[in-house]
Design a protein around this motif. Structure first.
Motif, short mmCIF file in Angstrom:
data_model
loop_
_atom_site.label_atom_id
_atom_site.label_comp_id
_atom_site.label_asym_id
_atom_site.label_seq_id
_atom_site.Cartn_x
_atom_site.Cartn_y
_atom_site.Cartn_z
N ILE A 152 0.83 -1.20 0.00
CA ILE A 152 0.00 0.00 0.00
C ILE A 152 0.87 1.25 0.00
O ILE A 152 0.58 2.23 -0.71
N ARG A 153 1.96 1.24 0.76
CA ARG A 153 2.84 2.42 0.80
C ARG A 153 3.48 2.70 -0.56
O ARG A 153 3.61 3.86 -0.98
N TRP A 154 3.89 1.64 -1.28
CA TRP A 154 4.46 1.83 -2.62
C TRP A 154 3.42 2.42 -3.58
O TRP A 154 3.71 3.29 -4.39
N ILE A 155 2.19 1.93 -3.46
CA ILE A 155 1.12 2.43 -4.34
C ILE A 155 0.83 3.91 -4.05
O ILE A 155 0.62 4.71 -4.96
N LYS A 156 0.84 4.29 -2.77
CA LYS A 156 0.57 5.69 -2.43
C LYS A 156 1.74 6.59 -2.86
O LYS A 156 1.53 7.76 -3.19
N ALA A 157 2.96 6.05 -2.86
CA ALA A 157 4.09 6.83 -3.37
C ALA A 157 3.92 7.10 -4.86
O ALA A 157 4.21 8.20 -5.36
N ALA A 158 3.44 6.09 -5.59
CA ALA A 158 3.20 6.26 -7.03
C ALA A 158 2.14 7.33 -7.28
O ALA A 158 2.19 8.06 -8.29
N GLU A 159 1.18 7.46 -6.36
CA GLU A 159 0.13 8.46 -6.53
C GLU A 159 0.70 9.88 -6.53
O GLU A 159 0.21 10.75 -7.25
N ILE A 160 1.75 10.10 -5.73
CA ILE A 160 2.36 11.44 -5.70
C ILE A 160 2.89 11.81 -7.08
O ILE A 160 2.71 12.94 -7.57
N ILE A 161 3.56 10.84 -7.74
CA ILE A 161 4.09 11.09 -9.08
C ILE A 161 2.96 11.37 -10.07
O ILE A 161 3.03 12.31 -10.87
N LEU A 191 -3.81 18.41 -5.55
CA LEU A 191 -3.62 17.01 -5.90
C LEU A 191 -2.33 16.45 -5.31
O LEU A 191 -2.32 15.35 -4.75
N VAL A 192 -1.24 17.19 -5.42
CA VAL A 192 0.04 16.70 -4.90
C VAL A 192 0.03 16.66 -3.37
O VAL A 192 0.48 15.68 -2.75
N LEU A 193 -0.51 17.69 -2.73
CA LEU A 193 -0.53 17.74 -1.26
C LEU A 193 -1.38 16.60 -0.68
O LEU A 193 -1.01 15.98 0.32
N ILE A 194 -2.52 16.32 -1.29
CA ILE A 194 -3.39 15.24 -0.80
C ILE A 194 -2.70 13.89 -0.99
O ILE A 194 -2.80 13.00 -0.13
N ALA A 195 -2.01 13.71 -2.11
CA ALA A 195 -1.29 12.45 -2.35
C ALA A 195 -0.21 12.25 -1.28
O ALA A 195 -0.01 11.13 -0.79
N VAL A 196 0.50 13.30 -0.92
CA VAL A 196 1.52 13.20 0.14
C VAL A 196 0.87 12.84 1.47
O VAL A 196 1.38 11.99 2.22
N ALA A 197 -0.28 13.45 1.78
CA ALA A 197 -0.99 13.14 3.02
C ALA A 197 -1.42 11.67 3.04
O ALA A 197 -1.34 11.00 4.09
N GLY A 198 -1.88 11.15 1.91
CA GLY A 198 -2.26 9.74 1.84
C GLY A 198 -1.08 8.82 2.08
O GLY A 198 -1.21 7.79 2.76
N SER A 237 -0.59 6.11 5.17
CA SER A 237 -0.34 4.69 4.91
C SER A 237 0.80 4.13 5.75
O SER A 237 0.88 2.93 5.99
N ARG A 238 1.68 5.01 6.22
CA ARG A 238 2.81 4.55 7.04
C ARG A 238 2.36 4.06 8.41
O ARG A 238 3.12 3.39 9.11
N GLY A 239 1.12 4.39 8.81
CA GLY A 239 0.60 3.92 10.09
C GLY A 239 -0.16 2.61 10.01
O GLY A 239 -0.59 2.09 11.05
N ILE A 240 -0.34 2.06 8.82
CA ILE A 240 -1.08 0.80 8.69
C ILE A 240 -0.26 -0.35 9.27
O ILE A 240 0.90 -0.53 8.89
N PRO A 241 -0.80 -1.13 10.21
CA PRO A 241 -0.04 -2.25 10.79
C PRO A 241 0.26 -3.32 9.73
O PRO A 241 -0.39 -3.39 8.69
N ARG A 242 1.25 -4.15 10.01
CA ARG A 242 1.60 -5.23 9.11
C ARG A 242 0.41 -6.16 8.90
O ARG A 242 -0.32 -6.47 9.84
N ALA A 243 0.23 -6.58 7.67
CA ALA A 243 -0.79 -7.58 7.32
C ALA A 243 -0.07 -8.66 6.53
O ALA A 243 0.26 -8.47 5.36
N THR A 244 0.20 -9.76 7.18
CA THR A 244 1.07 -10.79 6.61
C THR A 244 0.50 -11.36 5.32
O THR A 244 -0.72 -11.36 5.09
N ALA A 245 1.41 -11.83 4.48
CA ALA A 245 1.00 -12.47 3.22
C ALA A 245 0.17 -13.71 3.52
O ALA A 245 0.51 -14.50 4.40
N THR A 246 -0.92 -13.87 2.80
CA THR A 246 -1.79 -15.02 3.02
C THR A 246 -1.41 -16.22 2.18
O THR A 246 -1.83 -17.34 2.46
N ALA A 247 -0.61 -16.00 1.13
CA ALA A 247 -0.14 -17.10 0.28
C ALA A 247 1.29 -16.80 -0.16
O ALA A 247 1.55 -16.56 -1.35
N PRO A 248 2.26 -16.80 0.79
CA PRO A 248 3.63 -16.39 0.45
C PRO A 248 4.32 -17.31 -0.55
O PRO A 248 5.27 -16.88 -1.22
#
Length: 626
Positions: free
Chosen positions: A86-95, A182-189, A193-204
Motif C-alpha cells: 500500500i505504501r508503494w502504491i501511495k508513493a506512485a500516486e504522488i508522481i 492534488l500533490v498535497l493530498i497524495a503526500v498526506a495519503g 499509509s505509514r501507520g497501517i499495521p503489518r498484514a502478513t502475506a496469506t499465500a507467500p
C-alpha cells in the motif's frame, strides 16, 4: 457510540487504512471532477455530442486498467505483505498527481486522459489490497461495520472531492490550485499509509502467473465452484454498471435537463454520493452487526423505483438554463429530483455493503485477494460495457433521461435473474420483512454461532414463525428441519424451499420421509453447513418446553458436530402460537408486534449433547419468559 462501528475509527488496526483509502478516493475525485468541469463547461469549442463522448470516454479509460491488471494485482496482494504494498502504491500516486498538474497547466485534454488511465492502473493495484486487508484487521462481527465505514468514507470522500474539484476549478487561478491540491493530498495519503499495521502475506508461496488471461480464467473457475460468492461478485459488478451509467451522464444531465450551471453539477453528484454513504452506514443498524443479505433485494428495489421516478420527474429538456445551485433548489419540482438521487444512492448502499461483506466472509482467506481481483475484473468488464452501451444508445437517439430510465428497468431484470439463481437473497429478505413487521426481536449470543464449518442448532418450538425468526437472526445460511405440514404452509413454503429446508414426518406418519430427512441432514453437516432442528418435534400446546426427542442423538451419533443451543422467549403470548387454539379465540391485535427475544448459548461438544442435556440448556436460556 461505544461498541458501534465508529469505535473502529479509534483503532490503529483500522484508522490509518481508512484514512489512506479515503484520501485516495478524495484525490481521485478532485482530479476527475476538475477534468469533467473542464470538459463540460470550460472548453467552449466542444459540442453537446462531444461532451457526451468525452464524459463516457473518461469513465471507460479510468476503469479499463482494472480489466487489464487486476489478475496480477490480486496475486501480488496474496504473496506479499500488504501494508508495504500500500505504501508503494501511495508513493506512485504522488508522481501521478504531479503529472496531472502538468496536464492542467498545458491545458491538454489528451494528456489529462492519459493521466486518468494511469490513475485507473494505480486504483486497480490498490483494489485487492483494500478489501482483502479488512478480514485480517477486523473481527467477524466487525466486518459489516468496517465495510460500511469504508463504503461511506469512500463516498463521503467522493462527495468532498467532487465539491473541492468543482469549487477550485471555478476560482480565478483554478488550474494552479487544483494542481497543488492534488500533490498535497497524495503526500498526506502516503503519510497516513505509514501507520497501517503489518498484514502478513496469506499465500507467500504462491507462484505468480503473469499471464492476465489465464490467471483471470483461473479466478473465474474458482468462483464457479462457490455459487454464493460468484453471484455476490456479479451483484457488485452490476452495481458498478448501474452507477457508472448514472455518474457518467450527470454532468450533461445537469446542464441540459436540470438547467444548472457548473455549481449544480457538484450538488447532483453530492446527493448521489451522500445517499450511498448514508445507506452504507445504515446497513449495520438494520443488520445488527451481521452480514444481512436480506438488505440486498431491498436495495435493488429502491434503485429501480427511484430510478424510474427520476425519469418522470424530468423527462425533457429544462425550460430555463444557467441556474445556480440556490436557484436550482428553489425551482418547482427539483426537490423531487433531489430526493430521487439521494434515495438511489441510499439503495445502492443497501445493495453493495452486504455483498462485499459476504464475499469477505465466505471466501477462504488465502484466496480472498484473488477473488477481489476477479471482482475488479468483472467490475471493469461491466463498466466498460456500460460506457460503450451509453455511447451507442445516445448515438441511436435516446436522450439522457431515457438512458437512465432504461438502466433502472434493466436493473430490475438483472436483480430478478440474480435472485432466481440464489434464492437465499430473497428468502432472507422475506424473513427480514416478516420478522420486522410482526415482532420486535432482540437478539443476543449470536457470536457463539461459528463463522464457518458444520454445526447443529437446537431451539424450542413455540410458534409457526420460529424458523422465520431464527432465519432472519442467524447470519449464516441455515438449513431448517421442520414438520412437513409447516413446510407446506402457503406463502411461507416459498421461503422454506429457497433456504433448502428439510421436511420431516413422524415414523408413524411417513417413515420414508423421515429417513430421507435424516439422510439429508447428515449430507448437509458433512458439507460444513449449519442445520437447525426443533427437538420437541411439535409446537408447544401450553407454552412449556416439551421433552427433547432422541432424533438429535441419532444425528450426532452419525455426524458428531458442535451443538448451539438457542431459546425463543416471549413467543407464547405472540401471534401464531397455539395459546388460544383450544379456546378458538381471535388472536388479539395486542400481541401484534410483540417484543420477543432469541438467545444463543455457547457450543456444546457432541459427546456431551444428549437430548436431556440439550433440553436443560435450552430451558436455562429461555428462563421464565415463555
Amino acid at each position: 457510540m461505544a461498541g458501534s462501528q465508529f469505535d473502529l475509527l479509534r483503532r490503529r488496526r483500522f484508522a490509518p487504512f481508512f484514512l489512506t483509502q479515503a484520501l485516495g478516493a478524495f484525490n481521485d475525485n478532485v482530479f476527475k471532477n476538475a477534468l469533467i468541469i473542464l470538459i463540460a463547461f470550460q472548453i467552449s469549442e466542444l459540442s453537446s455530442t462531444q461532451v457526451d463522448f468525452y464524459s463516457n470516454l473518461a469513465a471507460g479509460l479510468f476503469i479499463l486498467p482494472f480489466f487489464l491488471l487486476s489478475a496480477n494485482a490480486g496475486q501480488w496482494a496474496e504473496k506479499y505483505e500488504k501494508s508495504r504494498s500500500i505504501r508503494w502504491i501511495k508513493a506512485a500516486e504522488i508522481i501521478l498527481m504531479g503529472l496531472a498538474g502538468v496536464g492542467f497547466w498545458l491545458g491538454s485534454l489528451p494528456f489529462l486522459l492519459g493521466v486518468l488511465f494511469l490513475m485507473g492502473a494505480q486504483s486497480a493495484a490498490f483494489g485487492p489490497l483494500k478489501y482483502s486487508i479488512l478480514p485480517q484487521a477486523l473481527r467477524p462481527k466487525e466486518l459489516v461495520g468496517g465495510n460500511a465505514l469504508v463504503e461511506s468514507g469512500t463516498f463521503l470522500a467522493i462527495l468532498l472531492g467532487t465539491l473541492a474539484g468543482g469549487w477550485l476549478m471555478g476560482l480565478d487561478r483554478g488550474v494552479t490550485l487544483v494542481s497543488a491540491a492534488l500533490v498535497l493530498i497524495a503526500v498526506a495519503g502516503w503519510l497516513a499509509s505509514r501507520g497501517i499495521p503489518r498484514a502478513t502475506a496469506t499465500a507467500p508461496d504462491l507462484k505468480l502467473n503473469w499471464n492476465p488471461v489465464t490467471e483471470t480464467w483461473r479466478n473465474v473457475m474458482f468462483l464457479r465452484d462457490h455459487r454464493a460468492v460468484l453471484n455476490s461478485v456479479l451483484g457488485v459488478s452490476w452495481f458498478w454498471f448501474f452507477g457508472s451509467v448514472f455518474l457518467a451522464q450527470l454532468p450533461n444531465y445537469t446542464r441540459l435537463y436540470l438547467g444548472g450551471d457548473q455549481s449544480v453539477a457538484p450538488l447532483v453528484l453530492m446527493l448521489f454520493a451522500l445517499g450511498i454513504g448514508a445507506g452504507s452506514l445504515l446497513c449495520e443498524v438494520f443488520s445488527r452487526r451481521t452480514v444481512e443479505i436480506g438488505l440486498v433485494p431491498l436495495g435493488a428495489l429502491g434503485m429501480t423505483v427511484f430510478g424510474i421516478d427520476l425519469y418522470f420527474a424530468r423527462p425533457g429538456m429544462a425550460d430555463v438554463t444557467g441556474l445556480s445551485w440556490q436557484q436550482f433548489l428553489a425551482a418547482p419540482g427539483n426537490l423531487r429530483i433531489c430526493i430521487d438521487l439521494l434515495a438511489i444512492g441510499m439503495a445502492g448502499g443497501f445493495f453493495t455493503v452486504p455483498l462485499y461483506a459476504l464475499i469477505q466472509q465466505r471466501t477462504p482467506r488465502e484466496r480472498l485477494s484473488r477473488v477481489i481481483a476477479a471482482n475488479n475484473i468483472l467490475n471493469a468488464a461491466f463498466m466498460v460495457t456500460a460506457a460503450i452501451l451509453a455511447i451507442l444508445l445516445l448515438h441511436l437517439g435516446l436522450n439522457v433521461p431515457q438512458l437512465l430510465l432504461c438502466t433502472a428497468i434493466l436493473n430490475a431484470l438483472v436483480a430478478i435473474y440474480i435472485f432466481t439463481l440464489v434464492p437465499e437473497f430473497i428468502a432472507r429478505f422475506v424473513a427480514y420483512l416478516v420478522a420486522k413487521a410482526l415482532y420486535r426481536l432482540d437478539v443476543n449470543g449470536l457470536e457463539h454461532v461459528p463463522d464457518e464449518g458444520a454445526a447443529l442448532i437446537v431451539c424450542n418450538h413455540v410458534s409457526f414463525m420460529d424458523a422465520v425468526l431464527v432465519l432472519g437472526a442467524v447470519p449464516r445460511p441455515t438449513r431448517f428441519v421442520m414438520y412437513y405440514r409447516i413446510f407446506d404452509l402457503p406463502g411461507m413454503n416459498i421461503v422454506f424451499r429457497a433456504t433448502r429446508a428439510i421436511p420431516i414426518a413422524g415414523s408413524q406418519e411417513d417413515p420414508a420421509l423421515m429417513e430421507r430427512a435424516f439422510a439429508e441432514i447428515d449430507a448437509a453437516l458433512a458439507a460444513g453447513e449449519l442445520v437447525c432442528i426443533f427437538p420437541e418435534g411439535a409446537l408447544t400446546r401450553d407454552g412449556e418446553i416439551a421433552p427433547f426427542r432422541k432424533g438429535v442423538e441419532r444425528i450426532l451419533e452419525t455426524r458428531p458436530v458442535p451443538v448451539i443451543p438457542m431459546a425463543l422467549r416471549g413467543m407464547w403470548a405472540s401471534m401464531w402460537s397455539r395459546r388460544d387454539s383450544r379456546l378458538h379465540r381471535m388472536r388479539l391485535p395486542r400481541r401484534f408486534r410483540a417484543r420477543v427475544q432469541l438467545a444463543a448459548g455457547e457450543p456444546i461438544a457432541p459427546e456431551l449433547a444428549s437430548a436431556a442435556a440439550l433440553e436443560a440448556r435450552v430451558r436455562e436460556l429461555r428462563g421464565e419468559a415463555r
